[in-house]
Design a protein around this motif. Structure first.
Motif, mmCIF file in Angstrom:
data_model
loop_
_atom_site.group_PDB
_atom_site.id
_atom_site.type_symbol
_atom_site.label_atom_id
_atom_site.label_comp_id
_atom_site.label_asym_id
_atom_site.label_seq_id
_atom_site.Cartn_x
_atom_site.Cartn_y
_atom_site.Cartn_z
ATOM 1 N N ASP A 18 0.828 -1.221 0.000
ATOM 2 C CA ASP A 18 0.000 0.000 0.000
ATOM 3 C C ASP A 18 0.852 1.256 0.000
ATOM 4 O OD1 ASP A 18 -2.225 -1.503 0.014
ATOM 5 O OD2 ASP A 18 -2.504 -1.448 2.195
ATOM 6 N N PHE A 19 2.182 1.074 0.038
ATOM 7 C CA PHE A 19 3.071 2.231 0.084
ATOM 8 C C PHE A 19 3.370 2.683 -1.333
ATOM 9 C CE2 PHE A 19 7.315 4.140 0.291
ATOM 10 C CZ PHE A 19 7.169 5.016 1.350
ATOM 11 N N ARG A 20 3.002 3.968 -1.649
ATOM 12 C CA ARG A 20 3.213 4.488 -3.003
ATOM 13 C C ARG A 20 3.894 5.841 -2.926
ATOM 14 N NH1 ARG A 20 0.562 2.859 -7.531
ATOM 15 N NH2 ARG A 20 0.503 4.999 -8.325
ATOM 16 N N LEU A 21 4.886 6.045 -3.796
ATOM 17 C CA LEU A 21 5.502 7.362 -3.891
ATOM 18 C C LEU A 21 5.580 7.732 -5.365
ATOM 19 C CD1 LEU A 21 8.594 7.458 -1.479
ATOM 20 C CD2 LEU A 21 6.585 8.940 -1.433
ATOM 21 N N ALA A 22 4.958 8.828 -5.716
ATOM 22 C CA ALA A 22 5.008 9.270 -7.114
ATOM 23 C C ALA A 22 6.426 9.726 -7.442
ATOM 24 C CB ALA A 22 4.029 10.414 -7.322
ATOM 25 N N ARG B 59 17.366 9.375 1.927
ATOM 26 C CA ARG B 59 18.206 9.869 3.012
ATOM 27 C C ARG B 59 17.314 10.254 4.183
ATOM 28 N NH1 ARG B 59 23.387 8.488 2.171
ATOM 29 N NH2 ARG B 59 24.173 9.091 0.118
ATOM 30 N N PRO B 60 17.710 9.930 5.414
ATOM 31 C CA PRO B 60 16.847 10.190 6.579
ATOM 32 C C PRO B 60 16.466 11.663 6.716
ATOM 33 C CG PRO B 60 18.671 8.777 7.177
ATOM 34 C CD PRO B 60 18.920 9.213 5.769
ATOM 35 N N GLU B 61 17.329 12.573 6.226
ATOM 36 C CA GLU B 61 17.039 14.004 6.427
ATOM 37 C C GLU B 61 16.164 14.562 5.324
ATOM 38 O OE1 GLU B 61 19.920 12.630 5.764
ATOM 39 O OE2 GLU B 61 21.135 13.793 4.355
ATOM 40 N N ASP B 62 15.892 13.793 4.252
ATOM 41 C CA ASP B 62 15.128 14.324 3.114
ATOM 42 C C ASP B 62 13.627 14.205 3.316
ATOM 43 O OD1 ASP B 62 17.429 15.086 1.885
ATOM 44 O OD2 ASP B 62 17.584 13.314 0.593
ATOM 45 N N VAL B 63 13.144 14.641 4.443
ATOM 46 C CA VAL B 63 11.685 14.662 4.686
ATOM 47 C C VAL B 63 11.309 16.052 5.152
ATOM 48 C CG1 VAL B 63 11.460 12.215 5.240
ATOM 49 C CG2 VAL B 63 12.046 13.847 7.052
ATOM 50 N N SER B 64 10.036 16.428 4.913
ATOM 51 C CA SER B 64 9.570 17.735 5.359
ATOM 52 C C SER B 64 8.310 17.553 6.198
ATOM 53 C CB SER B 64 9.264 18.619 4.143
ATOM 54 O OG SER B 64 8.431 17.902 3.259
ATOM 55 N N VAL C 68 2.536 11.333 3.328
ATOM 56 C CA VAL C 68 2.976 10.025 3.793
ATOM 57 C C VAL C 68 2.656 9.936 5.277
ATOM 58 C CG1 VAL C 68 4.917 8.432 3.965
ATOM 59 C CG2 VAL C 68 4.881 10.170 2.167
ATOM 60 N N THR C 69 2.017 8.836 5.682
ATOM 61 C CA THR C 69 1.730 8.666 7.104
ATOM 62 C C THR C 69 2.399 7.393 7.596
ATOM 63 O OG1 THR C 69 -0.292 7.478 6.621
ATOM 64 C CG2 THR C 69 -0.481 9.844 7.016
ATOM 65 N N ALA C 70 2.795 7.455 8.860
ATOM 66 C CA ALA C 70 3.470 6.292 9.431
ATOM 67 C C ALA C 70 3.289 6.305 10.932
ATOM 68 C CB ALA C 70 4.959 6.324 9.087
ATOM 69 N N ARG C 71 3.514 5.137 11.552
ATOM 70 C CA ARG C 71 3.413 5.068 13.002
ATOM 71 C C ARG C 71 4.825 5.161 13.590
ATOM 72 N NH1 ARG C 71 1.397 0.016 14.026
ATOM 73 N NH2 ARG C 71 3.309 -0.736 15.069
ATOM 74 N N LEU D 144 2.202 9.880 12.305
ATOM 75 C CA LEU D 144 2.992 11.030 11.853
ATOM 76 C C LEU D 144 2.783 11.209 10.364
ATOM 77 C CD1 LEU D 144 5.376 12.950 12.871
ATOM 78 C CD2 LEU D 144 6.883 11.254 11.822
ATOM 79 N N SER D 145 2.561 12.453 9.952
ATOM 80 C CA SER D 145 2.465 12.739 8.512
ATOM 81 C C SER D 145 3.669 13.543 8.097
ATOM 82 C CB SER D 145 1.192 13.563 8.221
ATOM 83 O OG SER D 145 0.066 12.785 8.507
ATOM 84 N N PHE D 146 4.287 13.181 7.001
ATOM 85 C CA PHE D 146 5.429 13.953 6.514
ATOM 86 C C PHE D 146 5.485 13.892 4.997
ATOM 87 C CE2 PHE D 146 7.910 10.169 5.689
ATOM 88 C CZ PHE D 146 7.405 9.261 6.614
ATOM 89 N N GLY D 147 6.274 14.820 4.435
ATOM 90 C CA GLY D 147 6.373 14.893 2.984
ATOM 91 C C GLY D 147 7.727 14.422 2.487
ATOM 92 N N ILE D 148 7.742 13.845 1.288
ATOM 93 C CA ILE D 148 8.999 13.432 0.661
ATOM 94 C C ILE D 148 9.080 14.081 -0.702
ATOM 95 C CG2 ILE D 148 10.266 11.478 -0.289
ATOM 96 C CD1 ILE D 148 8.965 9.733 1.881
#
Lengths: 292, 347, 305
Positions: free
Chosen positions: B255-259, B275-280, B285-288, B327-331
């Motif tokens: 179910d994990f999709r990244l355009a 890279r771990p730092e490349d998130v905003s 994207v949601t995750a626990r 947690l919601s974050f952007g890639i």
């Protein structure tokens, strides 16, 4: 690719002198001796030296003296190796302790090692002397012996008495090797064994003995190789006698070569002894390498 | 002046290839770092450049001169070792003077040169001592002194900082960088420490299995890793690697999709690198959150997204999160790395 | 916490006991040799034997050192010394020249041995050259053959070269029998020197000669002393080769002359013992003085196996 760079050229230069000496004084004689062993060379008949193939070797095995010598050498070597090793472990256990006078004893240990074998033979022959020797005097004074004995004249013990002299001289090096091996045992092993409740004997059997294995191996191989070829003491103390009581292989080779002047058979015997020594040390390494 | 050219440089031990037809050209005054795990062939390469190991095949040139068969003492390179390799029977002064003495320089010249080197490295007060009276950091300074006193045009360094503790390593790193700028010599530096490589190098050659995996500037290697190995070797915490397929122009795993901005062909099996730092903050994207490791200046979060995708994120300390939170974050799709799964190379 | 008293006392008693036994066994025979050498012939032939000389006399040693000045003839030998009734063997005058031979040979062997084995050991331990293993095995293999087996062919070779009775032949022979062992000692020691020191030396500008001279030799003192001592002692003590390769008195070494006394039944006991003491002093002194080096040198590499 065969390119000889700076390393190769330097090494050749550095190694050449040693190889030259060994080639002339060891390798060539060894090979020459094989040639001699295939010929019937008797110095009393210098112009006749027919090629006889392996006859000299076959003749040895038909020679009763050879089998006597094998028996004597076997007994002598076994006694020497066993007792030397045993004493070496005892001495190492003593000198590995820290106590006043330990350094003095360690210095003393080198005295037999440095003693020339001729003097060693002289010394013990004098101790065993039937009329004026220390051994008779001592044993009679203490009351262990009623009458003076002719020690070296007793065929039952001659070999053991010579072995005793040999052991006295070669024990120190064996003991040194055992001491170094003991010093390499980590102290933690003893502490762990103590915590586990092991007494001094158990600590020796379960910690010391297994850890001594490399040193023990070295001592066994070295002592075997040395003892089997002993010669000096036999010439000085008994000359093979009384009767054939101390007639060992080295002595047989000497007699055959320099008294009977049969160089061909002498060389063949030398080869048999050399190969036996080599095979034995190899066997000891293989066999004990797994067992101890 | 020294340019170092390795042409199909090869070292084999019997059937084992330690260095496999290495092609590398190091420019004059460049700081080149050979980076890789142990057994990758980096030290063997350095030893071949030094002349300490015979070259099995290929050629080695300093400028236009072939030195493939030149023994080390004729190559005029300086070298610093991980174990410092100071002569224990000589004083610090004698250690530093040794290379000059071998070259038959006069006593006064030697005295002057040793003094200057000692001053540069701030070890003048140690000149009378013997190596066993020095600390690790002092020993390494003496080793550097022995190297720089000859003013060679090529400096070789074999993990020079690996035996030092963490704080000392930082200051020595600065010292080496300063020396490079002052001496204007060519440096070849071997290390397995990616931080050392990133901070010191003009260019890094990442090695594995006797081959150069990627040769680029530190930024280039970090931003555009050529393959999965290089991507994983640099960065702390390491890059997140997720296996999946391309479906509908997006990276997909369950179910994990990244355009993706520039997707490879449909249906291809790929590995995604993030890279771990490349998130905003704030995104789709949601995750626990599974584990929170605050480091003070930043926080590391271990999270579990859709499709069982486990990621480590490096986020500002202001992000408040507790285990169990959603947690919601952007890639940013432009910052993703896509590797072919079969060949492990960058797409 | 202090250890309980009982185990400490037991330990002290055991150590004393075993130390005493050790001293008795190791030093006892030598002590008696020395004691005998200081007795007169009348005293030494007493039953039971004297443990210590009643009238210590250095007459035997005097005899050895003055033997050269005295012409021993059948007459004055028979007449002996009235007071001590000791018989000087006719060969007493040969003892000092033999000692000189032994010394000269020993020093040559020690020096040449060091030169040869240091260079070879350096090459084998340090340089990675084709034929390294083969060289090592060749060197060690020559020592597998027993001396008595080498003696025959070597005798033939040396005789054909016309070098019987030449000290040079003995020196070369002793080199061959000592070099494998000293090379082994030195290899073990050189291998213990960190490889990076060698690499640093090469980078600093040393060829192999200078790396050996400036780096390896200064760091190998114990092994060098052990090798020197071993080479000297081996040639000082050696018997079989000297017996076969020298046939006239002028070329013979100390062990050969002494063994001659031993076989000669007319020789005074105390005189033979004195000769033995003379032969024992230099090697024992050397061994005790260099004890520390010998132990660490001889046993280097033993634990590695």
């Amino acid at each position: 690719m065969t390119r000889f760079g700076y390393d190769e050229r330097s090494a050749a230069l550095l190694v050449f002198p040693v190889l030259a000496v060994l080639l002339v004084v060891a390798a060539f004689p060894i090979i020459y001796s094989f040639w001699v062993s295939l010929h019937d060379i008797v110095l009393t008949r210098p112009l006749r030296r027919p090629f006889v193939g392996f006859d000299n070797y076959l003749r040895i095995f038909d020679d009763a003296r050879f089998w006597t010598a094998v028996a004597r050498t076997t007994v002598y070597t076994l006694v020497c190796v066993a007792v030397t090793t045993f004493l070496a472990v005892l001495v190492a256990l003593l000198l590995n302790e820290v106590f006043p006078g330990q350094r003095l004893l360690s210095a003393l240990l080198l005295v037999p090692w440095a003693t020339p074998s001729v003097v060693n033979g002289l010394m013990w022959k004098w101790i065993y002397d039937p009329t004026y020797g220390l051994l008779n005097g001592l044993l009679v004074q203490v009351g262990l012996l009623e009458r003076y004995r002719v020690w070296l004249g007793d065929p039952d013990i001659t070999l053991l008495l010579i072995a005793n002299a040999a052991i006295w001289k070669q024990m120190p090096l064996a003991a040194l090797l055992m001491i170094v091996t003991m010093k390499a045992i980590p102290e933690d092993l003893y502490r762990a064994a103590r915590v586990d409740g092991a007494n001094i004997w158990q600590r020796f059997v379960h910690v010391t003995l297994p850890a001594l294995r490399p040193g023990l191996m070295l001592v066994l191989v070295y002592e075997t190789m040395i003892s089997i070829r002993h010669f000096d003491l036999f010439l000085i103390m008994t000359q093979g006698g009384p009767g054939d009581a101390s007639f060992t292989l080295s002595w047989l080779i000497y007699v055959e070569t320099f008294r009977s002047l049969r160089f061909g058979t002498g060389a063949a015997m030398s080869y048999v002894l050399a190969i036996t020594t080599f095979a034995l040390s190899w066997a000891v390494i293989r066999f004990l390498g797994k067992r101890i | 002046m020294a340019r170092i050219t390795c042409a199909a440089l090869t070292k084999s031990y019997g059937a084992v290839l330690a260095v496999d037809a290495l092609e590398l050209s190091i420019g004059h005054g460049e700081f080149m770092v050979l980076l890789g795990p142990s057994g990758c062939g980096k030290t063997t390469t350095l030893n071949m450049i030094a002349g300490l190991e015979e070259i099995s095949a290929g050629r080695l040139l300093f400028d236009e001169t072939e030195v493939t068969w030149t023994p080390p003492h004729k190559r005029e390179v300086a070298m610093v070792f991980q174990s410092y390799a100071l002569y224990p029977n000589k004083t610090v002064r004698e250690n530093i003077a040794f290379p000059l003495r071998l070259r038959g320089q006069s006593a006064s010249e030697i005295e002057r040169a040793v003094g200057a080197a000692a001053e540069q490295l701030e070890i003048t007060h140690l000149l009378g001592r013997r190596p066993n009276e020095l600390s690790g950091g002092q020993r390494q300074r003496v080793a550097l002194g022995r190297a720089i006193v000859r003013k060679p045009s090529v400096f070789l360094m074999d993990e020079p900082l690996s035996n030092l503790d963490a704080t000392l390593r930082l200051s020595m790193r600065g010292l080496i960088k300063r020396l490079h700028q002052e001496l204007k010599a060519t440096f070849v530096y071997v290390t397995h420490d990616q931080a050392e490589a990133m901070t010191l190098a003009d260019r890094i050659a990442v090695m594995k299995g006797g081959l150069i995996q990627q040769l680029d500037t530190p930024e280039g290697i970090y931003e555009r890793p050529a393959n999965i190995f290089v991507a994983g070797f640099l960065g702390s915490p390491p890059i997140n690697l997720v296996e999946g397929v391309i479906a509908g122009g997006a990276f997909t795993r369950g179910d994990f999709r990244l355009a993706l901005t520039n997707p490879p062909q449909e249906g291809r099996a790929v590995v995604l690198g993030l890279r771990p730092e490349d998130v905003s903050a704030g995104g789709d994207v949601t995750a626990r959150v599974e584990l929170v490791s605050p480091l003070g200046s930043e926080t590391h979060l271990d999270v579990l997204a859709e499709g069982g995708v486990a990621l480590t994120l490096r986020v500002p300390k202001e992000w408040r999160a507790a285990p169990g939170d959603r947690l919601s974050f952007g890639i940013d799709p432009a910052r993703l790395h896509i590797f072919d799964k079969a060949s492990e190379t960058r797409l | 916490m202090k250890k309980p008293l009982a185990p400490r006392v037991t330990r002290a008693i055991l150590l004393t006991l075993f130390s005493a036994l050790f001293v008795l066994y190791v030093a006892g025979p030598v002590a008696w040799l020395v004691s005998s050498s200081l007795q007169s012939e009348a005293e030494i032939t007493r039953v039971p034997p004297n443990w210590l000389p009643q009238n210590p006399s250095i007459a035997n040693f005097e005899a050895i050192f003055s033997a050269a000045d005295r012409v021993v003839t059948y007459e004055n030998r028979r007449q002996g010394e009235a007071l001590t009734s000791s018989f000087l063997p006719s060969g007493a005058a040969n003892l000092l020249p033999a000692m000189r031979n032994s010394l000269v040979i020993g020093l040559w062997v020690a020096a040449l041995n060091l030169l040869l084995s240091v260079t070879a050991a350096y090459a084998i331990a340090v340089i990675d050259f084709r034929g390294r293993r083969a060289t090592l095995y060749t060197v060690l293999a020559t020592r597998v053959v027993p001396d008595i087996a080498l003696v025959v062919p070597l005798f033939l070779v040396i005789r054909n070269l016309g070098l019987i009775n030449s000290l040079g032949a003995l020196v070369v022979t002793y080199l061959a029998i000592t070099v494998p062992f000293t090379i082994f000692i030195l290899i073990s020691y050189f291998e213990g020197i960190p490889r990076d020191l060698y690499r640093a030396a090469r980078i600093d500008g040393c060829g192999h000669g200078r790396a050996l001279w400036h780096v390896y030799l200064p760091l190998s003192l114990p092994a060098l002393v052990a090798s020197l001592t071993f080479a000297f002692l081996t040639s000082w003590n050696e018997f079989v080769f000297a017996l076969v390769l020298t046939q006239n008195v002028a070329a013979q070494t100390l062990p050969i002359i002494i063994s001659g006394f031993i076989m000669d039944f007319t020789t005074s006991f105390s005189f033979v013992n004195a000769a033995g003491v003379i032969a024992i002093i230099p090697p024992v002194l050397m061994a005790v003085v260099f004890q520390r080096y010998i132990v660490s040198g001889l046993t280097a590499g033993a634990v590695k196996g």
